[in-house]
Design an enzyme around this catalytic site. Sequence first.
Site, PDB file in Angstrom:
ATOM      1  N   ARG A   1       0.832  -1.206   0.000  1.00 11.79           N
ATOM      2  CA  ARG A   1       0.000   0.000   0.000  1.00 11.79           C
ATOM      3  C   ARG A   1       0.872   1.263   0.000  1.00 11.79           C
ATOM      4  O   ARG A   1       0.573   2.244  -0.663  1.00 11.79           O
ATOM      5  CB  ARG A   1      -0.914  -0.023   1.240  1.00 11.79           C
TER       6      ARG A   1
ATOM      7  N   MET B   1     -12.215   4.021  -2.987  1.00 10.16           N
ATOM      8  CA  MET B   1     -12.513   2.923  -2.078  1.00 10.16           C
ATOM      9  C   MET B   1     -11.262   2.197  -1.590  1.00 10.16           C
ATOM     10  O   MET B   1     -11.193   0.970  -1.620  1.00 10.16           O
ATOM     11  CB  MET B   1     -13.489   1.954  -2.748  1.00 10.16           C
ATOM     12  N   ARG B   2     -10.281   2.960  -1.144  1.00 14.31           N
ATOM     13  CA  ARG B   2      -9.074   2.363  -0.554  1.00 14.31           C
ATOM     14  C   ARG B   2      -8.733   3.134   0.711  1.00 14.31           C
ATOM     15  O   ARG B   2      -8.930   4.358   0.769  1.00 14.31           O
ATOM     16  CB  ARG B   2      -7.874   2.501  -1.505  1.00 14.31           C
TER      17      ARG B   2
ATOM     18  N   HIS C   1     -18.398  10.706   3.076  1.00 14.16           N
ATOM     19  CA  HIS C   1     -18.957   9.405   3.456  1.00 14.16           C
ATOM     20  C   HIS C   1     -20.480   9.499   3.466  1.00 14.16           C
ATOM     21  O   HIS C   1     -21.033  10.457   4.020  1.00 14.16           O
ATOM     22  CB  HIS C   1     -18.421   8.984   4.824  1.00 14.16           C
TER      23      HIS C   1
HETATM   24  C1  GAR Z   1     -20.432   8.637  -2.663  1.00  9.53           C
HETATM   25  O1  GAR Z   1     -21.754   8.456  -2.239  1.00  9.53           O
HETATM   26  C2  GAR Z   1     -19.487   8.638  -1.489  1.00  9.53           C
HETATM   27  O2  GAR Z   1     -20.060   9.185  -0.338  1.00  9.53           O
HETATM   28  C3  GAR Z   1     -19.203   7.172  -1.318  1.00  9.53           C
HETATM   29  O3  GAR Z   1     -19.061   6.690  -2.618  1.00  9.53           O
HETATM   30  C4  GAR Z   1     -19.935   7.427  -3.474  1.00  9.53           C
HETATM   31  C5  GAR Z   1     -19.157   7.840  -4.709  1.00  9.53           C
HETATM   32  O4  GAR Z   1     -20.025   8.370  -5.663  1.00  9.53           O
HETATM   33  N1  GAR Z   1     -18.009   6.957  -0.531  1.00  9.53           N
HETATM   34  C6  GAR Z   1     -17.881   5.962   0.346  1.00  9.53           C
HETATM   35  O5  GAR Z   1     -18.742   5.127   0.550  1.00  9.53           O
HETATM   36  C7  GAR Z   1     -16.582   5.963   1.109  1.00  9.53           C
HETATM   37  N2  GAR Z   1     -16.626   5.083   2.228  1.00  9.53           N
HETATM   38  P1  GAR Z   1     -19.468   9.125  -6.926  1.00  9.53           P
HETATM   39  O6  GAR Z   1     -18.379   8.256  -7.538  1.00  9.53           O
HETATM   40  O7  GAR Z   1     -20.644   9.256  -7.844  1.00  9.53           O
HETATM   41  O8  GAR Z   1     -18.925  10.457  -6.476  1.00  9.53           O
END
Ligand code: GAR
Length: 207
Positions: free
Chosen positions: A70, A95-96, A114
């Site tokens: 990482r 998502m990392r 989040h």
């Molecule tokens: C968003 O809803 C964000 O809050 C979530 O991924 C989505 C990305 O949407 N993030 C997480 O869950 C992080 N733990 P997008 O690619 O359309 O911006």
Amino acid sequence: MCETKMIRLGVLASGSGTNLQAIIDSSQAGKIPARVAVVLSDKADAFALKRAEKHGVPHFFVDPKKFDSREDYDEELIRILKEHQADLVILAGFMRLMSSLFVQTFRNRVMNIHPALLPSFPGTHGVRDALDYGVKVSGVTVHFADEGLDTGPIILQEAVLVLEDDTEETLHNRIHQAEYRIYPEAVRLFAEGKLKIEGRRVRILGD
Ligand code: GAR
């Protein structure tokens, strides 16, 4: 007096990139004193990269499989972000979990979004976990990233009501609408020097 300068954003995204789009739109409309300088993704097919391309923003797929650890991977992200002189790093559905090397390099200059009201329902499935638990109110959190999973000091939150017939998809759609409001707003506050971190609390100076 708070000083406002045009800051440069490095955006990291794994998926569709609708939050990236909201930030690009706010920037182009002159609503935030910031512009997206570079977009990075850990997924070759992330639509976020296509959005960057469409707007003429430098963008790179950095393949995690090509790195042994990482830290090695994050070193490459850091190198590209520095090369593009990013003042603030925006995690937009990346998502990392970031290594402590990354967090320390950009200490207090990495924001994450989040789709739940932290500290409830951290992790990859914030919307589904809140729905499964049966909460009546969920929402969105923008926070500074630290070494933990969704644990850093909270900058802004917006509540979203859970409706009787909500599915993960319908709730996430309304959560997205709140995200598009508060993520650009958090960037604006940062760029205008209005965020002061005091321990776990982020004080918002006179707006
Ligand atoms: C968003 O809803 C964000 O809050 C979530 O991924 C989505 C990305 O949407 N993030 C997480 O869950 C992080 N733990 P997008 O690619 O359309 O911006």
